[in-house]
Design an enzyme around this catalytic site. Structure first.
Site, PDB file in Angstrom:
ATOM      1  N   ARG A  47      61.640 -15.727  34.480  1.00  0.00           N
ATOM      2  CA  ARG A  47      60.224 -15.479  34.773  1.00  0.00           C
ATOM      3  C   ARG A  47      59.342 -16.604  34.222  1.00  0.00           C
ATOM      4  O   ARG A  47      58.375 -17.013  34.860  1.00  0.00           O
ATOM      5  CB  ARG A  47      59.812 -14.110  34.209  1.00  0.00           C
ATOM      6  CG  ARG A  47      58.395 -13.711  34.528  1.00  0.00           C
ATOM      7  CD  ARG A  47      58.123 -12.224  34.239  1.00  0.00           C
ATOM      8  NE  ARG A  47      56.694 -11.951  34.272  1.00  0.00           N
ATOM      9  CZ  ARG A  47      55.963 -11.593  33.211  1.00  0.00           C
ATOM     10  NH1 ARG A  47      56.543 -11.427  32.026  1.00  0.00           N
ATOM     11  NH2 ARG A  47      54.667 -11.386  33.327  1.00  0.00           N
ATOM     12  N   HIS A  51      56.879 -18.791  36.506  1.00  0.00           N
ATOM     13  CA  HIS A  51      55.425 -18.787  36.301  1.00  0.00           C
ATOM     14  C   HIS A  51      54.901 -20.169  35.909  1.00  0.00           C
ATOM     15  O   HIS A  51      53.740 -20.491  36.168  1.00  0.00           O
ATOM     16  CB  HIS A  51      55.020 -17.748  35.266  1.00  0.00           C
ATOM     17  CG  HIS A  51      54.962 -16.356  35.814  1.00  0.00           C
ATOM     18  ND1 HIS A  51      54.109 -15.391  35.342  1.00  0.00           N
ATOM     19  CD2 HIS A  51      55.653 -15.771  36.817  1.00  0.00           C
ATOM     20  CE1 HIS A  51      54.282 -14.271  36.018  1.00  0.00           C
ATOM     21  NE2 HIS A  51      55.220 -14.472  36.908  1.00  0.00           N
ATOM     22  N   HIS A 174      64.342 -10.607  41.691  1.00  0.00           N
ATOM     23  CA  HIS A 174      64.012  -9.310  41.092  1.00  0.00           C
ATOM     24  C   HIS A 174      65.235  -8.399  40.944  1.00  0.00           C
ATOM     25  O   HIS A 174      65.088  -7.238  40.568  1.00  0.00           O
ATOM     26  CB  HIS A 174      62.884  -8.610  41.870  1.00  0.00           C
ATOM     27  CG  HIS A 174      61.522  -9.074  41.459  1.00  0.00           C
ATOM     28  ND1 HIS A 174      60.376  -8.724  42.124  1.00  0.00           N
ATOM     29  CD2 HIS A 174      61.122  -9.843  40.402  1.00  0.00           C
ATOM     30  CE1 HIS A 174      59.324  -9.288  41.519  1.00  0.00           C
ATOM     31  NE2 HIS A 174      59.752  -9.965  40.477  1.00  0.00           N
ATOM     32  N   TRP A 190      64.759  -3.037  38.497  1.00  0.00           N
ATOM     33  CA  TRP A 190      64.897  -2.971  39.953  1.00  0.00           C
ATOM     34  C   TRP A 190      66.279  -2.457  40.356  1.00  0.00           C
ATOM     35  O   TRP A 190      66.464  -1.967  41.456  1.00  0.00           O
ATOM     36  CB  TRP A 190      64.686  -4.345  40.581  1.00  0.00           C
ATOM     37  CG  TRP A 190      63.267  -4.794  40.638  1.00  0.00           C
ATOM     38  CD1 TRP A 190      62.402  -4.580  41.665  1.00  0.00           C
ATOM     39  CD2 TRP A 190      62.537  -5.544  39.661  1.00  0.00           C
ATOM     40  NE1 TRP A 190      61.178  -5.152  41.383  1.00  0.00           N
ATOM     41  CE2 TRP A 190      61.239  -5.744  40.163  1.00  0.00           C
ATOM     42  CE3 TRP A 190      62.848  -6.062  38.401  1.00  0.00           C
ATOM     43  CZ2 TRP A 190      60.245  -6.453  39.457  1.00  0.00           C
ATOM     44  CZ3 TRP A 190      61.879  -6.766  37.713  1.00  0.00           C
ATOM     45  CH2 TRP A 190      60.602  -6.944  38.223  1.00  0.00           C
TER      46      TRP A 190
HETATM   47 FE1  HIF Z   1      58.473 -11.276  39.357  1.00  0.00          FE
HETATM   48  N1  HIF Z   1      57.531  -9.777  38.342  1.00  0.00           N
HETATM   49  N2  HIF Z   1      57.065 -11.215  40.793  1.00  0.00           N
HETATM   50  N3  HIF Z   1      59.387 -12.830  40.278  1.00  0.00           N
HETATM   51  N4  HIF Z   1      59.826 -11.365  37.828  1.00  0.00           N
HETATM   52  C1  HIF Z   1      57.920  -9.187  37.184  1.00  0.00           C
HETATM   53  C2  HIF Z   1      59.068  -9.462  36.465  1.00  0.00           C
HETATM   54  C3  HIF Z   1      59.972 -10.453  36.804  1.00  0.00           C
HETATM   55  C4  HIF Z   1      55.990 -10.366  40.855  1.00  0.00           C
HETATM   56  C5  HIF Z   1      55.591  -9.473  39.869  1.00  0.00           C
HETATM   57  C6  HIF Z   1      56.358  -9.180  38.740  1.00  0.00           C
HETATM   58  C7  HIF Z   1      59.022 -13.331  41.500  1.00  0.00           C
HETATM   59  C8  HIF Z   1      58.015 -12.870  42.306  1.00  0.00           C
HETATM   60  C9  HIF Z   1      57.098 -11.914  41.965  1.00  0.00           C
HETATM   61  C10 HIF Z   1      60.921 -12.185  37.797  1.00  0.00           C
HETATM   62  C11 HIF Z   1      61.151 -13.237  38.652  1.00  0.00           C
HETATM   63  C12 HIF Z   1      60.448 -13.502  39.822  1.00  0.00           C
HETATM   64  C13 HIF Z   1      56.984  -8.181  36.813  1.00  0.00           C
HETATM   65  C14 HIF Z   1      57.069  -7.313  35.569  1.00  0.00           C
HETATM   66  C15 HIF Z   1      56.016  -8.165  37.776  1.00  0.00           C
HETATM   67  C16 HIF Z   1      54.791  -7.262  37.829  1.00  0.00           C
HETATM   68  C17 HIF Z   1      56.584  -8.078  34.349  1.00  0.00           C
HETATM   69  C18 HIF Z   1      56.708  -7.256  33.089  1.00  0.00           C
HETATM   70  O1  HIF Z   1      56.056  -6.200  33.008  1.00  0.00           O
HETATM   71  O2  HIF Z   1      57.457  -7.642  32.176  1.00  0.00           O
HETATM   72  C19 HIF Z   1      55.301 -10.551  42.110  1.00  0.00           C
HETATM   73  C20 HIF Z   1      54.056  -9.800  42.561  1.00  0.00           C
HETATM   74  C21 HIF Z   1      55.998 -11.502  42.799  1.00  0.00           C
HETATM   75  C22 HIF Z   1      55.705 -12.053  44.209  1.00  0.00           C
HETATM   76  C23 HIF Z   1      56.054 -11.120  45.272  1.00  0.00           C
HETATM   77  C24 HIF Z   1      59.999 -14.409  41.952  1.00  0.00           C
HETATM   78  C25 HIF Z   1      60.829 -13.899  43.108  1.00  0.00           C
HETATM   79  C26 HIF Z   1      61.396 -12.603  42.817  1.00  0.00           C
HETATM   80  C27 HIF Z   1      59.375 -15.763  42.385  1.00  0.00           C
HETATM   81  C28 HIF Z   1      60.827 -14.541  40.744  1.00  0.00           C
HETATM   82  O3  HIF Z   1      61.763 -15.381  40.565  1.00  0.00           O
HETATM   83  C29 HIF Z   1      61.794 -11.774  36.720  1.00  0.00           C
HETATM   84  C30 HIF Z   1      63.151 -12.400  36.381  1.00  0.00           C
HETATM   85  C31 HIF Z   1      61.202 -10.688  36.111  1.00  0.00           C
HETATM   86  C32 HIF Z   1      61.741  -9.861  34.952  1.00  0.00           C
HETATM   87  C33 HIF Z   1      61.169 -10.331  33.647  1.00  0.00           C
HETATM   88  C34 HIF Z   1      61.685  -9.539  32.460  1.00  0.00           C
HETATM   89  O4  HIF Z   1      61.106  -9.692  31.393  1.00  0.00           O
HETATM   90  O5  HIF Z   1      62.679  -8.805  32.571  1.00  0.00           O
END
Ligand code: HIF
Length: 290
Positions: A47, A51, A174, A190
């Site tokens: 993440r 970001h 995800h 997920w």
């Molecule tokens: Fe995420 N994402 N992501 N994301 N994400 C969260 C957590 C992770 C979006 C929202 C969230 C991508 C796209 C999007 C990861 C990787 C990627 C969380 C929760 C939210 C809300 C955060 C928290 O509460 O800790 C949205 C709206 C996206 C666009 C549709 C990417 C594609 C899937 C680009 C991507 O690589 C990962 C890994 C996590 C888990 C982080 C963790 O701490 O476990």
């Protein structure tokens, strides 16, 4: 001519082997520090890498993984980045041990290492990012908002330069990690293996019945079978939208194709906005720990 030639020491130019040492140290710490979340810092490292990169705007050429400006306010305080301090702090001892690496290279390499060590595809990578100061921080609002729909996904990832197939391929990340109520407000993982990179996110999207969760938190979805999993509104948008759904079904059926197409698009994500002097053919693939 009384010219005096002063010999300056040759600058240290790290090789692939030097970066492999950094990779190995991150991988070692992932094993050592297993007392976190579902037993791994891997997901939060992915993440962070995303970001740091996903702020890119192709029209102005601003943002992207170059700069590592999330070290500074205001970017570190943007709501979308809540919780990423855990990932930045995890990587700090690596930076201390290998001070020659830039934060921006380290954060992206952290994502590469995490995906590979969680049994994901090889992610070819190259160095070349330069750190910048707070004045290069991007404005708030460039990262996606999980409460939105497919139009928002197209707008945000289109701004970074991705096509629809790439948007869906990326979304498979995800399969990793979970949402935290004290970070995003959302809650839960997920899938059933949040520390292993799989195509399970797509299989669950297609096979499971998802309904709105009844709770006090933000609108999210829960699975009918166990009521322990979750999907964000933006995740569900991928099967509500006909064009996106084609790719979701393709990846749900064919893990190998997903791994290949995910790797290509993740490489592209981590290189957004970086003025490399090296060529794409010069990317390296690092060996996993085992
Ligand atoms: Fe995420 N994402 N992501 N994301 N994400 C969260 C957590 C992770 C979006 C929202 C969230 C991508 C796209 C999007 C990861 C990787 C990627 C969380 C929760 C939210 C809300 C955060 C928290 O509460 O800790 C949205 C709206 C996206 C666009 C549709 C990417 C594609 C899937 C680009 C991507 O690589 C990962 C890994 C996590 C888990 C982080 C963790 O701490 O476990």
């Amino acid at each position: 001519g009384g010219e005096v030639k002063v010999k300056t020491p040759a600058p240290f130019v790290p090789t692939k082997e030097d970066y492999q040492k950094v990779y190995n140290e991150i991988a070692r710490l992932l094993v050592e520090k297993d007392d976190y979340d579902d037993g791994s810092y891997g997901p939060v490292l992915v993440r962070l890498a995303w970001h740091a990169s996903g702020t890119y705007d192709k029209d102005t050429g601003t943002g992207g993984s170059n700069g590592a400006t999330m070290r500074f306010a205001p970017e570190s305080d943007h709501g979308a980045n809540a919780g990423l301090k855990f990932a930045r702090d995890f990587l700090e001892p690596v930076k201390e041990k290998f001070p020659w690496i830039t934060y921006s290279d380290l954060w992206t390499l952290g994502g590469v290492c995490a995906i590979q060590e969680m049994q994901g595809p090889a992610i070819p990578w190259r160095p070349g990012r330069q750190d910048m100061d707070f004045s290069a921080c991007t404005p708030d609002g460039r990262l996606p908002d999980a409460s939105k729909d497919q139009k928002h996904i197209r707008a945000i990832f289109g701004r970074m330069g991705f096509d629809e197939r790439e948007m869906v391929a990326l979304s498979g990340a995800h399969s990793l990690g979970r949402a935290h109520t004290d970070r995003s407000g959302y809650d839960g993982p997920w899938d059933f293996s949040p520390t292993v990179f799989t195509n399970e996110f797509f299989r669950l999207l297609v096979d499971e019945k998802w309904s709105g969760r009844k709770w006090n938190g933000p609108a999210q979805y829960t699975d009918k079978t166990t009521s322990t999993l979750m999907m964000l509104p933006t995740d569900i948008a991928l099967v509500k939208d006909k064009e996106f759904k084609k790719h979701v079904e393709r990846y749900a059926k064919d893990s190998e194709t997903f791994f290949k197409e995910f790797s290509d698009v993740f490489v592209k994500l981590l290189e957004l906005g970086v003025p490399f002097t090296s060529k794409a053919e010069d990317r390296w693939t690092f060996k996993t720990l085992e």
